[in-house]
Motif scaffolding. Sequence first.
Motif, PDB file in Angstrom:
ATOM      1  N   PHE A 159      41.140  35.857  37.104  1.00 30.43           N
ATOM      2  CA  PHE A 159      40.060  36.337  37.244  1.00 30.43           C
ATOM      3  C   PHE A 159      40.238  37.589  37.756  1.00 30.43           C
ATOM      4  O   PHE A 159      39.411  38.803  37.160  1.00 30.43           O
ATOM      5  CB  PHE A 159      39.270  35.495  38.172  1.00 30.43           C
ATOM      6  CG  PHE A 159      37.821  35.874  38.259  1.00 30.43           C
ATOM      7  CD1 PHE A 159      37.169  36.513  37.123  1.00 30.43           C
ATOM      8  CD2 PHE A 159      37.094  35.792  39.436  1.00 30.43           C
ATOM      9  CE1 PHE A 159      35.618  36.766  37.400  1.00 30.43           C
ATOM     10  CE2 PHE A 159      35.969  36.364  39.792  1.00 30.43           C
ATOM     11  CZ  PHE A 159      35.054  36.750  38.550  1.00 30.43           C
ATOM     12  N   SER A 164      43.969  30.515  38.684  1.00 27.89           N
ATOM     13  CA  SER A 164      42.859  30.903  38.075  1.00 27.89           C
ATOM     14  C   SER A 164      42.198  32.214  38.401  1.00 27.89           C
ATOM     15  O   SER A 164      41.661  32.946  38.148  1.00 27.89           O
ATOM     16  CB  SER A 164      41.692  29.743  38.052  1.00 27.89           C
ATOM     17  OG  SER A 164      41.181  29.429  39.370  1.00 27.89           O
ATOM     18  N   SER A 165      42.468  32.169  39.955  1.00 25.48           N
ATOM     19  CA  SER A 165      41.688  33.437  40.560  1.00 25.48           C
ATOM     20  C   SER A 165      42.426  34.600  40.219  1.00 25.48           C
ATOM     21  O   SER A 165      41.779  35.584  40.153  1.00 25.48           O
ATOM     22  CB  SER A 165      41.848  33.249  42.252  1.00 25.48           C
ATOM     23  OG  SER A 165      43.009  33.177  42.648  1.00 25.48           O
ATOM     24  N   LEU A 166      43.878  34.605  40.166  1.00 23.36           N
ATOM     25  CA  LEU A 166      44.706  35.726  39.727  1.00 23.36           C
ATOM     26  C   LEU A 166      44.307  36.091  38.441  1.00 23.36           C
ATOM     27  O   LEU A 166      44.122  37.398  38.189  1.00 23.36           O
ATOM     28  CB  LEU A 166      46.116  35.248  39.639  1.00 23.36           C
ATOM     29  CG  LEU A 166      46.924  35.531  40.904  1.00 23.36           C
ATOM     30  CD1 LEU A 166      48.295  34.899  40.841  1.00 23.36           C
ATOM     31  CD2 LEU A 166      47.153  37.018  41.153  1.00 23.36           C
ATOM     32  N   ALA A 197      43.496  32.291  46.910  1.00 26.12           N
ATOM     33  CA  ALA A 197      42.472  32.350  45.629  1.00 26.12           C
ATOM     34  C   ALA A 197      41.048  32.740  46.274  1.00 26.12           C
ATOM     35  O   ALA A 197      40.661  33.450  45.335  1.00 26.12           O
ATOM     36  CB  ALA A 197      42.266  30.886  45.612  1.00 26.12           C
ATOM     37  N   SER A 257      44.245  26.673  41.803  1.00 21.08           N
ATOM     38  CA  SER A 257      43.077  27.777  42.362  1.00 21.08           C
ATOM     39  C   SER A 257      43.738  29.254  42.371  1.00 21.08           C
ATOM     40  O   SER A 257      43.093  30.007  42.039  1.00 21.08           O
ATOM     41  CB  SER A 257      42.569  27.696  43.659  1.00 21.08           C
ATOM     42  OG  SER A 257      42.960  26.107  44.025  1.00 21.08           O
ATOM     43  N   VAL A 258      44.973  29.228  42.665  1.00 20.25           N
ATOM     44  CA  VAL A 258      45.489  30.505  42.811  1.00 20.25           C
ATOM     45  C   VAL A 258      45.498  31.078  41.479  1.00 20.25           C
ATOM     46  O   VAL A 258      45.463  32.392  41.058  1.00 20.25           O
ATOM     47  CB  VAL A 258      46.907  30.530  43.410  1.00 20.25           C
ATOM     48  CG1 VAL A 258      47.703  31.878  43.413  1.00 20.25           C
ATOM     49  CG2 VAL A 258      46.835  30.104  45.130  1.00 20.25           C
ATOM     50  N   ASN A 295      41.313  36.524  45.785  1.00 23.79           N
ATOM     51  CA  ASN A 295      41.501  37.139  44.538  1.00 23.79           C
ATOM     52  C   ASN A 295      40.047  37.108  43.828  1.00 23.79           C
ATOM     53  O   ASN A 295      39.552  38.081  43.134  1.00 23.79           O
ATOM     54  CB  ASN A 295      42.368  36.057  43.777  1.00 23.79           C
ATOM     55  CG  ASN A 295      43.807  36.732  44.111  1.00 23.79           C
ATOM     56  OD1 ASN A 295      44.368  37.798  44.637  1.00 23.79           O
ATOM     57  ND2 ASN A 295      44.746  35.503  43.728  1.00 23.79           N
ATOM     58  N   ASN A 296      39.263  36.055  43.966  1.00 16.77           N
ATOM     59  CA  ASN A 296      38.153  35.629  43.558  1.00 16.77           C
ATOM     60  C   ASN A 296      37.143  36.695  44.148  1.00 16.77           C
ATOM     61  O   ASN A 296      36.291  37.492  43.062  1.00 16.77           O
ATOM     62  CB  ASN A 296      37.313  34.351  43.626  1.00 16.77           C
ATOM     63  CG  ASN A 296      38.231  33.379  42.687  1.00 16.77           C
ATOM     64  OD1 ASN A 296      38.462  33.651  41.612  1.00 16.77           O
ATOM     65  ND2 ASN A 296      38.621  32.214  43.309  1.00 16.77           N
TER      66      ASN A 296
END
Lengths: 600, 208
Positions: free
Chosen positions: B22, B18-20, A393, B15-16, A396-397
């Motif tokens: 994004f 939403s980050s993907l 995460a 988290s994974v 990615n962010n």
Amino acid sequence: MTQSAKSKREVQLEDSIPEAGAPLESILCTEELRGRPSRPPDYEKENRAFVALMSALADSPSTIFQTLAETILDITQCDSAGLSLLTRDGKKPDVCGKRFYWPAIAGMWNPHVGGGTPRNFGPCGDVLDQNRTLLFRHFERRYPYLMPVIPAAEECLLVPFYVAGQAVGTIWAITHSDRHKFDAEDDRVMASLGKFASSAYQALGHIEDLKFQVVEREKAEAAVRELANGLEAKFRCLVDANIMGIFIWTLEGRIVDANEAFLHIVEYDREDLVSGRMRWTDLTPPEWHDRDEHAVAELKALGSAKPYEKEYLQKGGNRVPVLVGGALFEEGRNEGVAFVLDLSEQKRAQENWKEAQQALQMTQVELARVSRLTTMGELAASIAHEVNQPLTAVTNNSNACLRLLAARNLEPEVLRRALEEIVADSTRASAVLARIRAFIKKTPGERQELDINEVIQEVLALARLEFSDNRVLLELQLTKALPPVLADRVQLQQVLLNLIMNGIEAMNAVTDRPRLLWVRSGIDESGDVLVAVGDLGTGLGLEPDRVFTPFFTTKANGMGMGLPISRSLIEGHGGRLWTTPNDPHGAVFSLTLPVAAGSP
Amino acid sequence: MTRAPVVFVVDDDPSVRSSLKFLINSVGLQVESFESAETFLQRKPPDAPSCLVADVRLRGLSGLDFQRELAARNIPIPIVFVTGHGDIPMSVRAMKAGAIEFLTKPYRDQDLLDAVRIALERDRTRREQEKDLTDLRQRFDSLTPREQEVISMVVSGMLNKQIAGELRTAENTVKVHRSRAMAKMSAQSFADLVRMIEKLKGPAKKAS
């Protein structure tokens, strides 16, 4: 008179349902017997009748009843005469019988031999109830099921029939027309003949009994003889088979005879035996004499001696361990037999077994080490995932931000949200790492005061993914402020993790109820700290304790070492680990640990 | 294609997920995210090029079961798998079953975005081919039975004269049928027509 199967008419009287017929008084005319003109007694004829009965008794006792019926037919000049006996089995007269049986009938009703009437719905029953002679007229008016019995009865004279002082039946005479009427003389002569027949019948019974007894005795004797022969043969077989050493001895010490097996055990040969040099007292080393005397006393008192272990001296002077049992041939005599088993093999095996046990223990220690490594390996995979998620995460962010920045398209608000997430995920990752460090850092064998609840929480954190992957719910009931235990943290984690993993695995196949695993902590009656892990899985069956046996497993890929090791670890801490069934499904594993010394 | 492509992200870790979303958004792609395979399956298949980015280790229906389920439902969406710790047999299975890529975390963002682009491209091509074929079939269906008959014979290599003989009609009539059919099929040349008929036959053969 004969009864052929052809002429015999089956009348199923029980099948006819007795209806409320005419009252008994209306069909009785017993009192008329006194009023009717009576013929004088014909003693000559009566005597002939006795003779007939006696010769029947002598020639063919089984026909005594038929002879009685025919005699009555002849003397009373009636149309049908017969005998009704209460019986249970259809053969022997029995006061408690439920049904009258007609063993003999002479005259017109002869085809009905073998038939009968129910105890409580017939003229015979009424005679027995009143225990006196009764004269009936047209009794079918009261007993409707006698209607189909033809020819119909005009008058019927019934006299009780006694066996051993008890009325168990009736003798009867019937007229089928009014050409002849019964009188008082008929009553007398029937009772007289009946009494004689009854005595004859009883005598017959005694004779039959006697015959039976003789036959039985002969049979029993034959059986005993056969048994004795068989036993002797079997004993001989046993001696010759040389499966075990067998010798015949006298109480004084002589060995009268012995089989090859015995000679082989003590390494003597047959010449030694034949020469009479062999004495069992000499074969026994001095320190065993007391034990032998004890056995001799037992033999004298009970006739046999329970097998016991001792040693014999072989011809070459070596000792051989044996198991000896014996028996006297006959009470009072001083000869008997002894059975000897060579225990050398067993003793050697025992030694080997001890060595094997030691080797096994070594293996267990080794396996404990391997198992710990394996668990660590499995954990590592789990942990990799745990750490990877937040790191992914974060990456990615960050990458997204970089790309937006490069495109000059990064809004401050977007950046702020991304950075917040990055911080949260980084914290999550370092928390996982901290747990792993705590798990690994502790060197094995290091005992310290531990809060069991803390250890439980650490293990649950490690197993978190296993719960979610297997869709298992956790119910946690921890008692607060438990006294500390003195234990090795890693070992304790190992055990708890093992129990929790087992519980989760046990519910893999469960689909019809919630997959719930509960963990409780508390204090038991003796003041020890108690932890219990329960599941709603498939349970452990009838012998749950088997799971603590090394290499026993209920799992497809199990090694069968986890629980034995866990138990030894807990026992190494002075605690206990055991299992009980969880009602109604699954199993509970409980462990106790003593409270650390010095704590309240 | 009229509609913008969509990337579907299926991951049970928030988290994974939403980050993907994004990350993929950052390159200008539209993203819809789901916490499980089941919730994705409830959505109607989109009328736009699309692909899936899914974790192999999903709660509930696992990634590989998800892939099988999509195939069973005849949803030919390309899949990019990501996983925390995938082993080789698992990735082989996924790839054999038609996955575009099998990425192990941590992966380079470029690799993921490339895989997504390939997946979308493949889906676009598939859709175009599917659309071409549908058009072609519609055109072929608009022919009269006699025109279809004549076309089949032409393609099989028969001369007009032979066809006329076979159908017991005048050669001119055959010519008329043939030119009308060519026009209706929008075929530029005889070779073009042959290709079209072969295309129509292709999938039909497979289906039988």
